[in-house]
Design a protein around this motif. Structure first.
Motif, short mmCIF file in Angstrom:
data_model
loop_
_atom_site.label_atom_id
_atom_site.label_comp_id
_atom_site.label_asym_id
_atom_site.label_seq_id
_atom_site.Cartn_x
_atom_site.Cartn_y
_atom_site.Cartn_z
N SER A 97 0.83 -1.22 0.00
CA SER A 97 0.00 0.00 0.00
C SER A 97 0.86 1.26 0.00
O SER A 97 0.45 2.28 -0.54
N THR A 98 2.06 1.16 0.57
CA THR A 98 2.88 2.36 0.65
C THR A 98 3.97 2.42 -0.43
O THR A 98 4.57 3.46 -0.64
N ARG A 123 12.95 -0.57 -3.75
CA ARG A 123 11.58 -0.10 -3.50
C ARG A 123 11.30 1.21 -4.22
O ARG A 123 12.19 2.06 -4.35
N1 LIG Z 1 12.09 2.35 7.25
C1 LIG Z 1 10.88 2.56 7.71
N2 LIG Z 1 10.71 3.37 8.78
C2 LIG Z 1 9.50 3.58 9.27
N3 LIG Z 1 8.38 3.05 8.80
C3 LIG Z 1 8.50 2.25 7.74
C4 LIG Z 1 9.74 1.95 7.14
N4 LIG Z 1 9.54 1.11 6.10
C5 LIG Z 1 8.21 0.89 6.06
N5 LIG Z 1 7.59 1.57 7.03
C6 LIG Z 1 6.18 1.54 7.31
O1 LIG Z 1 5.89 0.23 7.69
C7 LIG Z 1 4.65 -0.19 7.15
C8 LIG Z 1 4.85 -1.44 6.44
O2 LIG Z 1 5.68 -1.18 5.33
P1 LIG Z 1 5.59 -2.13 4.12
O3 LIG Z 1 6.25 -1.50 2.97
O4 LIG Z 1 6.03 -3.47 4.52
O5 LIG Z 1 4.01 -2.09 4.02
P2 LIG Z 1 3.08 -2.15 2.81
O6 LIG Z 1 3.44 -3.36 2.03
O7 LIG Z 1 3.08 -0.88 2.10
O8 LIG Z 1 1.73 -2.35 3.62
P3 LIG Z 1 0.56 -3.37 3.31
O9 LIG Z 1 1.11 -4.74 3.52
O10 LIG Z 1 -0.45 -3.04 4.30
O11 LIG Z 1 0.19 -3.11 1.91
C9 LIG Z 1 4.11 0.97 6.35
O12 LIG Z 1 3.20 1.64 7.16
C10 LIG Z 1 5.32 1.86 6.12
O13 LIG Z 1 4.96 3.21 6.13
#
Ligand SMILES: Nc1ncnc2c1ncn2[C@@H]1O[C@H](COP(=O)(O)OP(=O)(O)OP(=O)(O)O)[C@@H](O)[C@H]1O
Length: 550
Positions: A97-98, A123
């Protein structure tokens, strides 16, 4: 009686003789009378034919079994050996999602030890779901990732390297039509990537699958995958848009939440559920919506006041409500309250607000109990790893992995109650929007793990991590492990599959050979069949069977 019997016998003999004589006359046999071919094979002939037929059939089957079993086994072994030595690559794009993240796995069959350079990731932000208004942009956002993949996989391996796109909660929240358009735009890019791709390899995976992949990678990293089910570790993930809970439960699980995963000889009956909209970023957005729509009652404030005071943001911060993104249904609320939302950070009140978000929908619970919304979650038993935002929040506050919740409560109280300008100074290297969220994060995590799931604040069974040893706790790695294990199973059963698969040319060949050989057996048995004749011996008064050549 006796006489009449005797006559009958003589008469019948005479009749037979007549007919034989007729045959004799028609044939050119010079020998005087009484030779004829028996129209039916005798019992001896039949036995002889059967013996030949079955011994040939047996030899044939023996031969075929040998040829197919051993040659397939050998070639399978050879191909297994070859493929085991052969360096392979596989690519998974996690459409989160992010952001979207590419993982390039470099591996040998049967080994998940990637060494130093076996795992490469990259990413890009934002996630695919943010292209809902410009679906072509979704595909374009993957181009950079594909280029990264090309740089990691030698060109001669591109055609055999599978590339898959697995999208998660961001896309799950969109309607199916938009999902389809976004996926189609990604497929275009992946088809032209040069890697091995099939359209169905770009999909939105279920939240439950996502949870299972995360559970697989965690237990693989801990060395418990393949072992006794109750020795495994459960996993709680807090993503951006969804949260997943997956573990081996001792309680009976309603069928909608139960998943069986087989690994080696062990089958794990897992509880796995994804709570869509309960990921940290989406929950924070829901909090803002609730704030301006006046959905929640905070006990310490009057109705009018609570609509305007935000306890989840440190005092001194000035909200720019205009920049908040809301669904159209809330736009009128937005203009109504845009100048009145005030920040007054307070951990306890923010925790209460977070708990209200987590309890929303409870009235629709159709199970014995619902700990979050209307969802059934069994009592958490055994050890757990808490990942993603649990980890990032702990990292931000500098917490250890033990006594996580009690430390987080202390840190959260301090952070929420601090003045915004001081916080900005203290955490000057952090992005403002990100920093702003940590009061809510700390309160939301305590409301989720302690207030909703009942994990005590000093519970040592729950550890916060984003990797174990050098293995990242990334669900995409779990998906890779399950996929390659399933492929290896198919290869190990390759010889039976090769023969019995409906499309198998081997099966067609086998049937063809069998028909030809049966025909040969039949012809040989015909050819070898002795030419017998039956003679009526007048002197002995009975029939004699003899070879035709005599
Ligand atoms: N280095 C970081 N520092 C702080 N927060 C982070 C970091 N990397 C990711 N996040 C946060 O952690 C969460 C999970 O990140 P990730 O990229 O794994 O999720 P996602 O795959 O986007 O989420 P979802 O699985 O719900 O679709 C998100 O809310 C993101 O904003």
């Amino acid at each position: 009686m006796r006489r009449s019997n005797a006559r009958t016998s003589v008469d019948s003999n005479r009749n037979k003789m007549d007919s034989m004589l007729k045959l004799q006359n028609r044939s050119s046999n010079p020998r005087p009378n009484l030779f004829a071919r028996n129209p039916k094979p005798s019992t001896n002939t039949f036995k002889y034919n059967c013996t030949i037929f079955f011994s040939l059939l047996f030899t044939l089957l023996l031969f075929l079994s040998y040829t197919f079993f051993f040659s397939s086994f050998k070639s399978n072994n050879n191909s297994n050996n070859n493929s085991q030595n052969h360096q392979r690559y596989r690519i998974i794009i996690d459409g989160g999602s992010t952001g979207s993240r590419i993982h390039v796995f470099k591996y040998r069959v049967g080994s998940f030890d990637f060494g130093k350079d076996g795992l490469a990731s990259m990413r890009v932000n934002p996630g695919l779901s943010s292209f809902a208004e410009d679906t072509d942009g979704a595909g374009r956002s993957l181009e950079e990732l594909v280029e990264f993949g090309k740089g990691r996989v030698p060109i001669e391996n591109w055609r055999e390297t599978e590339i898959r796109l697995m999208a998660t909660a961001g896309l799950r929240m969109l309607n199916v039509g938009v999902q389809g358009k976004i996926l189609e735009s990604c497929r275009k890019v992946l088809r032209e990537s040069g890697f091995l791709f099939r359209d169905d390899w770009a999909s939105v995976i279920t939240g439950s699958d996502e949870g299972i992949y995360a559970w697989v990678v965690a237990n693989h990293a801990l060395g418990t995958l393949g072992g006794y089910p109750l020795d495994t570790t459960g996993i709680i993930e807090l993503g951006g848009a969804s949260a997943q809970v997956t573990f081996v439960s001792r309680e009976p699980i309603p069928s909608g939440f139960s998943r069986a995963v087989k690994f080696g000889n062990t089958t794990y009956n897992l509880y796995s559920h994804s709570l869509l909209h309960f990921g940290l970023n989406v929950a924070h957005g829901s909090w803002r919506e609730a704030l301006i729509s006046g959905d929640f009652n905070l006990a310490s404030q009057s109705l009018q006041a609570r609509l305007h005071i935000d306890p989840c943001t440190p005092t001194g911060y000035s909200h720019n409500v205009e920049s908040w993104k809301f669904p159209p249904s809330l736009l009128s609320h937005k203009s109504q309250h845009k100048s009145t939302v005030q920040t007054r950070g307070n951990f306890s009140e923010c925790r209460s607000a977070a708990l209200m978000l987590l309890q929303k929908g409870k009235e629709e619970c159709s199970y014995q109990r619902c700990d979050i919304g209307s969802t059934f979650i069994p009592k958490l038993q055994g050890k757990f790893l808490a990942t993603e935002n649990f980890f990032y929040t702990a990292k931000f506050f500098g917490l250890g992995s033990r006594a996580y919740l009690s430390e987080l409560m202390t840190a959260g109280q301090e952070f929420c109650g601090e003045d915004w300008l001081r916080l900005k100074k203290k955490y000057h290297s952090h992005d403002e929007e990100e920093l702003l969220q940590y009061c809510f994060s700390s309160a939301y995590i305590v409301a989720l793990l302690h207030d909703s799931l009942g994990i005590s604040v000093d519970d040592e069974r729950v550890k916060v991590a984003n990797q174990v040893g050098n293995i990242p706790l990334d669900w995409a790695l779990g998906a890779f492990i399950l996929q390659t294990t399933a492929d290896a199973d198919v290869q190990n059963h390759g010889w039976t599959t090769a023969i019995f698969s409906v499309e198998s040319p081997t099966l067609v060949r086998l049937i063809g050979i069998l028909i030809i050989l049966l025909f040969m057996v039949w012809s040989i048995s015909k050819w070898r069949k002795p030419q017998l004749k039956t003679i009526y011996d007048l002197e002995k008064g009975r029939y004699i069977v003899t070879h035709a050549g005599r």
